[in-house]
Enzyme design. Structure first.
Site, PDB file in Angstrom:
ATOM      1  N   ASP A  66      -3.586  -1.899   3.987  1.00 17.56           N
ATOM      2  CA  ASP A  66      -4.659  -1.060   4.537  1.00 17.56           C
ATOM      3  C   ASP A  66      -4.879  -1.892   5.794  1.00 17.56           C
ATOM      4  O   ASP A  66      -5.259  -3.073   5.840  1.00 17.56           O
ATOM      5  CB  ASP A  66      -6.224  -1.063   3.774  1.00 17.56           C
ATOM      6  CG  ASP A  66      -5.901  -0.299   2.261  1.00 17.56           C
ATOM      7  OD1 ASP A  66      -4.782   0.228   2.369  1.00 17.56           O
ATOM      8  OD2 ASP A  66      -6.831  -0.124   1.725  1.00 17.56           O
ATOM      9  N   ASP A  70      -8.389  12.392  -3.419  1.00 15.08           N
ATOM     10  CA  ASP A  70      -9.254  11.227  -3.867  1.00 15.08           C
ATOM     11  C   ASP A  70     -10.540  11.875  -4.551  1.00 15.08           C
ATOM     12  O   ASP A  70     -11.068  12.806  -3.982  1.00 15.08           O
ATOM     13  CB  ASP A  70      -9.633  10.848  -2.513  1.00 15.08           C
ATOM     14  CG  ASP A  70      -8.408  10.342  -1.400  1.00 15.08           C
ATOM     15  OD1 ASP A  70      -7.504   9.798  -2.050  1.00 15.08           O
ATOM     16  OD2 ASP A  70      -8.459  10.117  -0.344  1.00 15.08           O
TER      17      ASP A  70
END
Length: 241
Positions: free
Chosen positions: A8, A129
């Site tokens: 990330d 998500d």
């Protein structure tokens, strides 16, 4: 079954967030390219990269970094990336940068037909998500009203689905095995599990799910819970047993 070690990127650095909260970040490195090389050297055939800045603002300031990651591992590993992939121009730019697959989340939920168009440029992973079974969008800040169980049928050209349980992301509390089993049953293409992986036993449990196509793990690697080579061994042994 594939293992996807995760990188990330926020402000050019390697970070992890807890439950997607930008105010709750931990920095694990200054050089995403070096991290990717380490993952590839350990045997990872795929690497999952998220542009957190682009996910929040839409500004792909980390795209040169992500292109450098793809170039650094091109001889051994494929790279998929998500975060701020909002239109066909983004997909084309990432294809030109050497990415193997793009992850589309909020844009896909808002405009499902965009996935079909993007799939003509690069394979698309649709990012689902969810929070308690409802798909969340816009950096996980808003509910979409779309139920996870109903989402799979909306994206017939998806290459894979990346299913993330937001409540478990970055928490090292274990994955939602039962929920992922249901996702694997409902989806027509492979499902990649994301969120909660903390131990090799978690990976063993996920490998045992029929139809699961991959496992994303990030924080457990950075916290030294296990290494990429150890996780790959479990994936390969479990998948062939």
């Amino acid at each position: 079954m594939e293992l996807y070690p995760a990188i990330d990127v926020l402000g050019g650095r390697v970070v992890r967030l807890r439950q997607g909260e930008y105010a709750d970040e931990t920095v694990y490195g200054e050089d995403p390219v070096a991290v990717a090389r380490d993952f590839a050297a350990a045997g990872a055939e795929w690497i999952h990269v998220v542009d957190l800045d682009a996910a929040r603002s839409g500004d792909p300031i980390n795209r040169p970094v992500i292109a450098a990651v793809a170039a650094a591992v091109t001889s051994t590993s494929k790279v998929q990336t998500g975060g701020g992939v909002r239109g066909l121009a983004d997909v084309r730019a990432l294809a030109d940068a050497g990415l193997a697959r793009v992850v589309m989340g909020s844009a896909a939920v808002r405009e499902p037909e965009l996935v079909a168009a993007a799939s003509e440029i690069l394979p698309v992973a649709v990012g689902l998500d969810h929070r308690a079974g409802e798909i969340a969008v816009h950096g996980w800040t808003q509910g979409s009203g779309l139920a996870l169980d109903d989402a799979y049928a909306q994206f017939p050209t998806a290459d894979v689905f990346v299913v993330t349980d937001i409540a478990r992301d970055g928490m090292l509390e274990g994955p939602d095995v039962d929920g992922l089993r249901r996702s694997a049953e409902l989806a027509e293409v492979p499902v990649i599990a994301s969120g909660g992986v903390a131990t090799l036993a978690d990976i063993e449990a996920l490998v045992a799910i029929p139809g699961l196509g991959g496992i994303i793990t990030g924080k457990a690697l950075y916290e030294g819970r296990f290494g990429v080579a150890d996780a790959l061994r479990v994936v390969r042994e479990g998948h062939t047993s």
